[in-house]
Design a protein around this motif. Structure first.
Motif, PDB file in Angstrom:
ATOM      1  N   LEU A  36       0.854  -1.181   0.000  1.00  0.00           N
ATOM      2  CA  LEU A  36       0.000   0.000   0.000  1.00  0.00           C
ATOM      3  C   LEU A  36       0.892   1.234   0.000  1.00  0.00           C
ATOM      4  CD1 LEU A  36      -3.301   0.519   1.937  1.00  0.00           C
ATOM      5  CD2 LEU A  36      -1.664   2.382   1.726  1.00  0.00           C
ATOM      6  N   VAL A  37       0.745   2.061  -1.022  1.00  0.00           N
ATOM      7  CA  VAL A  37       1.588   3.247  -1.210  1.00  0.00           C
ATOM      8  C   VAL A  37       0.767   4.492  -0.914  1.00  0.00           C
ATOM      9  CG1 VAL A  37       2.975   4.565  -2.847  1.00  0.00           C
ATOM     10  CG2 VAL A  37       2.948   2.057  -2.965  1.00  0.00           C
ATOM     11  N   THR A  38       1.262   5.326  -0.003  1.00  0.00           N
ATOM     12  CA  THR A  38       0.559   6.550   0.339  1.00  0.00           C
ATOM     13  C   THR A  38       1.557   7.557   0.906  1.00  0.00           C
ATOM     14  OG1 THR A  38      -1.432   7.388   1.436  1.00  0.00           O
ATOM     15  CG2 THR A  38      -0.068   5.869   2.707  1.00  0.00           C
ATOM     16  N   ASP A  39       1.064   8.701   1.395  1.00  0.00           N
ATOM     17  CA  ASP A  39       1.950   9.685   2.012  1.00  0.00           C
ATOM     18  C   ASP A  39       1.890   9.562   3.535  1.00  0.00           C
ATOM     19  OD1 ASP A  39      -0.048  11.759   3.149  1.00  0.00           O
ATOM     20  OD2 ASP A  39      -0.670  11.594   1.060  1.00  0.00           O
ATOM     21  N   LYS A  40       2.832  10.205   4.199  1.00  0.00           N
ATOM     22  CA  LYS A  40       2.954  10.051   5.654  1.00  0.00           C
ATOM     23  C   LYS A  40       1.709  10.542   6.379  1.00  0.00           C
ATOM     24  CE  LYS A  40       6.104  10.903   9.515  1.00  0.00           C
ATOM     25  NZ  LYS A  40       7.386  11.523   9.955  1.00  0.00           N
ATOM     26  N   GLY A  41       1.146  11.674   5.930  1.00  0.00           N
ATOM     27  CA  GLY A  41      -0.042  12.211   6.579  1.00  0.00           C
ATOM     28  C   GLY A  41      -1.198  11.234   6.535  1.00  0.00           C
ATOM     29  N   LEU A  42      -1.439  10.660   5.367  1.00  0.00           N
ATOM     30  CA  LEU A  42      -2.539   9.704   5.233  1.00  0.00           C
ATOM     31  C   LEU A  42      -2.271   8.411   5.998  1.00  0.00           C
ATOM     32  CD1 LEU A  42      -3.809   9.895   1.542  1.00  0.00           C
ATOM     33  CD2 LEU A  42      -5.168  10.171   3.594  1.00  0.00           C
ATOM     34  N   ASP A 102       0.248   8.438  -8.272  1.00  0.00           N
ATOM     35  CA  ASP A 102       1.317   8.449  -9.278  1.00  0.00           C
ATOM     36  C   ASP A 102       2.506   7.603  -8.845  1.00  0.00           C
ATOM     37  OD1 ASP A 102      -0.143  10.023 -10.970  1.00  0.00           O
ATOM     38  OD2 ASP A 102       1.200  11.750 -10.928  1.00  0.00           O
ATOM     39  N   VAL A 103       2.908   7.735  -7.585  1.00  0.00           N
ATOM     40  CA  VAL A 103       4.045   6.949  -7.100  1.00  0.00           C
ATOM     41  C   VAL A 103       3.689   5.469  -7.048  1.00  0.00           C
ATOM     42  CG1 VAL A 103       5.592   6.519  -5.148  1.00  0.00           C
ATOM     43  CG2 VAL A 103       5.084   8.866  -5.832  1.00  0.00           C
ATOM     44  N   GLY A 104       2.481   5.151  -6.572  1.00  0.00           N
ATOM     45  CA  GLY A 104       2.071   3.748  -6.521  1.00  0.00           C
ATOM     46  C   GLY A 104       2.101   3.093  -7.886  1.00  0.00           C
ATOM     47  N   LYS A 105       1.570   3.777  -8.885  1.00  0.00           N
ATOM     48  CA  LYS A 105       1.572   3.247 -10.242  1.00  0.00           C
ATOM     49  C   LYS A 105       3.003   3.060 -10.752  1.00  0.00           C
ATOM     50  CE  LYS A 105      -1.148   5.745 -12.868  1.00  0.00           C
ATOM     51  NZ  LYS A 105      -1.920   6.938 -13.304  1.00  0.00           N
ATOM     52  N   SER A 132       6.725  -5.502 -20.351  1.00  0.00           N
ATOM     53  CA  SER A 132       5.318  -5.399 -19.971  1.00  0.00           C
ATOM     54  C   SER A 132       4.861  -6.541 -19.065  1.00  0.00           C
ATOM     55  CB  SER A 132       4.424  -5.365 -21.219  1.00  0.00           C
ATOM     56  OG  SER A 132       4.699  -4.205 -21.975  1.00  0.00           O
ATOM     57  N   ASP A 133       5.532  -7.697 -19.170  1.00  0.00           N
ATOM     58  CA  ASP A 133       5.147  -8.851 -18.361  1.00  0.00           C
ATOM     59  C   ASP A 133       5.540  -8.692 -16.898  1.00  0.00           C
ATOM     60  OD1 ASP A 133       4.124 -10.091 -20.623  1.00  0.00           O
ATOM     61  OD2 ASP A 133       6.026 -11.075 -21.090  1.00  0.00           O
ATOM     62  N   LYS A 134       6.397  -7.715 -16.611  1.00  0.00           N
ATOM     63  CA  LYS A 134       6.903  -7.533 -15.242  1.00  0.00           C
ATOM     64  C   LYS A 134       6.229  -6.366 -14.516  1.00  0.00           C
ATOM     65  CE  LYS A 134      10.159 -10.724 -15.216  1.00  0.00           C
ATOM     66  NZ  LYS A 134      10.168 -11.829 -14.235  1.00  0.00           N
ATOM     67  N   ILE A 135       5.105  -5.872 -15.046  1.00  0.00           N
ATOM     68  CA  ILE A 135       4.395  -4.770 -14.400  1.00  0.00           C
ATOM     69  C   ILE A 135       3.354  -5.353 -13.450  1.00  0.00           C
ATOM     70  CG2 ILE A 135       2.964  -2.718 -14.758  1.00  0.00           C
ATOM     71  CD1 ILE A 135       4.236  -2.535 -17.595  1.00  0.00           C
ATOM     72  N   ALA A 136       3.434  -4.969 -12.183  1.00  0.00           N
ATOM     73  CA  ALA A 136       2.558  -5.534 -11.162  1.00  0.00           C
ATOM     74  C   ALA A 136       1.137  -5.003 -11.299  1.00  0.00           C
ATOM     75  CB  ALA A 136       3.113  -5.199  -9.779  1.00  0.00           C
ATOM     76  N   PRO A 137       0.144  -5.793 -10.862  1.00  0.00           N
ATOM     77  CA  PRO A 137      -1.249  -5.304 -10.891  1.00  0.00           C
ATOM     78  C   PRO A 137      -1.445  -4.144  -9.915  1.00  0.00           C
ATOM     79  CG  PRO A 137      -1.114  -7.427  -9.769  1.00  0.00           C
ATOM     80  CD  PRO A 137       0.232  -7.171 -10.374  1.00  0.00           C
ATOM     81  N   ILE A 138      -2.339  -3.222 -10.293  1.00  0.00           N
ATOM     82  CA  ILE A 138      -2.540  -1.988  -9.524  1.00  0.00           C
ATOM     83  C   ILE A 138      -4.006  -1.824  -9.160  1.00  0.00           C
ATOM     84  CG2 ILE A 138      -2.294   0.534  -9.532  1.00  0.00           C
ATOM     85  CD1 ILE A 138      -0.258   0.094 -11.898  1.00  0.00           C
ATOM     86  N   ILE A 139      -4.245  -1.519  -7.884  1.00  0.00           N
ATOM     87  CA  ILE A 139      -5.559  -1.078  -7.404  1.00  0.00           C
ATOM     88  C   ILE A 139      -5.395   0.381  -7.008  1.00  0.00           C
ATOM     89  CG2 ILE A 139      -7.345  -1.355  -5.639  1.00  0.00           C
ATOM     90  CD1 ILE A 139      -6.302  -4.298  -5.360  1.00  0.00           C
ATOM     91  N   ALA A 140      -6.250   1.265  -7.494  1.00  0.00           N
ATOM     92  CA  ALA A 140      -6.147   2.697  -7.185  1.00  0.00           C
ATOM     93  C   ALA A 140      -7.314   3.132  -6.316  1.00  0.00           C
ATOM     94  CB  ALA A 140      -6.108   3.521  -8.465  1.00  0.00           C
ATOM     95  N   VAL A 141      -6.982   3.844  -5.234  1.00  0.00           N
ATOM     96  CA  VAL A 141      -7.998   4.338  -4.301  1.00  0.00           C
ATOM     97  C   VAL A 141      -7.769   5.833  -4.079  1.00  0.00           C
ATOM     98  CG1 VAL A 141      -9.078   4.028  -2.045  1.00  0.00           C
ATOM     99  CG2 VAL A 141      -7.957   2.075  -3.159  1.00  0.00           C
TER     100      VAL A 141
END
Length: 388
Positions: A36-42, A102-105, A132-141
């Motif tokens: 899970l990628v986010t900023d420190k505040g969140l 943006d960073v998570g993607k 392209s085969d090495k790009i991980a799946p992404i969920i965006a929230v």
């Protein structure tokens, strides 16, 4: 509020408390250990803690990376990708405003690449260099209603060495599942709600005004602007209005979907001041909007009148639309001049103009632009004088 499942331009789960489906999203994509990628505040808020709890209850072990900064950097991406690989993660949950998304993607993308991040700048066919085969799946929230990065195929990342914000592109940057939950935006302060809302407006507006034939993007952009006209002030003035929050999230996603057609000088002028002066992107877009509109008047006037008609504005003319923008900014308590947020001694006109001209958004501007044009627009934005 009803819940909806959309499949345009990707799978989107929309509605109140849809974050409760985050574990199902992981399961659908075969993700057993997300980062899970986010900023420190969140990271310190209940919305992130609750999300981690939902994942834990569903026996999904989750790692957390939260060093993301407001204007995200290449270092953020490199650190995050290293952390992803070190902990054997197999997917990314990009969580937050435009920076976290943006960073998570970009982390999901770079976790499997051998070339440097900057080799994939959105120039020519650079994206074809990627594995392209090495790009991980992404969920965006998304937790703000502005960038629309959740429906975008790119990330905007600051190269600290050059001081330039680069657009990194690959078709697989588009998240596989998006969760649009208005509950996650309820705590957003009024000023950030206003700035991100103006960002969404800039995306829809520039996409509609960009040259070229793309009726689908035009239709999405028009409706996005109508939704913003109806709901932005309500979202700012009554942040607990869940319907307003949902509509603004939707308009932000629409803006990003539409701007595959193109952007323009609002973004060209914004990216350099975001990079060099650390100005919030939505705030700078709001400031530059009327200067770019009036600069482009001779080639966009007919389009702007169509927007006026669709929004059913009182004054259905180019000048009436500019007045609407100025009135909206005033009601949102947004500054009119760049000099209200940047000290003149910190304003490097030559460098900013060069960077603006080189920005990928420049090619989508309705008028062909020169460095001198960029200088003139920057100067007007500093003095507050609109083009006649």
């Amino acid at each position: 509020m009803q819940k909806y499942n959309w499949n345009y331009p990707t799978t989107m789960w929309v509605g109140e408390n849809r974050i409760n489906d985050i574990a199902l999203a992981c399961q659908n994509l075969g993700i057993s250990k997300p980062l899970l990628v986010t900023d420190k505040g969140l990271a310190e808020t209940d919305i992130v803690k609750n999300t981690l709890t939902i994942l834990k209850v569903n026996k999904i072990s989750t790692e957390l990376y939260f060093n993301v900064v407001g204007n995200p950097t290449g270092t953020n991406v490199t650190e995050g990708a290293n952390y992803y690989n070190k902990n054997s993660c197999d997917g990314v949950i990009a969580f937050g405003g435009g920076s976290g998304l943006d960073v998570g993607k970009a982390i999901a993308f770079m976790s499997g690449q051998t070339l440097p991040l900057w080799d994939f700048e959105d120039v020519g066919d650079n994206w074809t260099k990627a594995n392209s085969d090495k790009i991980a799946p992404i969920i965006a929230v998304p937790t703000t209603a502005g960038t629309g990065s959740e429906t975008g195929r790119a990330s905007v990342i600051l190269n600290e060495e050059t001081g330039v914000k680069n657009i990194i592109f690959h078709p697989k940057f588009l998240p596989s599942i998006v969760i649009l939950d208005p509950v996650l935006t309820l705590g957003l302060p009024a000023k950030i709600t206003a700035a991100t809302g103006m960002d969404a407006l800039a995306h829809n507006l520039e996409a509609y005004c960009a040259p070229g034939y793309h009726p689908m993007a035009d239709g999405i952009a028009l409706e996005g602007m109508r939704i913003i006209n109806e709901w932005l002030l309500e979202a700012v003035n009554n942040g607990s209005n869940i319907e307003a929050r949902q509509n603004m999230l939707t308009a932000a996603s629409m803006g990003s979907t539409a701007f595959q057609k193109g952007l323009g000088a609002i973004h060209s002028l914004s990216h350099p001041v975001n990079a060099l002066n650390n100005i919030h992107h939505g705030l700078s877009n709001s400031i530059f909007m009327p200067y770019v509109l009036t600069f482009n008047k001779s080639v966009i006037e007919k389009k702007i009148i169509k927007i006026c008609d669709y929004l059913e504005l009182n004054e259905r003319s180019f000048d009436g639309f500019v007045k609407w923008v100025l009135d909206l900014r005033k009601k949102l308590d947004m500054p009119h001049k760049l000099s209200d947020v940047i000290d003149e001694k910190d304003f490097d006109l030559d460098r900013l103009s060069e960077m603006a001209l080189a920005d990928p958004s420049t090619g989508g501007n309705p008028k062909k632009l020169s460095k001198e044009d960029m200088k003139i627009m920057y100067q007007h934005s500093m003095t507050g004088e609109l083009f006649k």
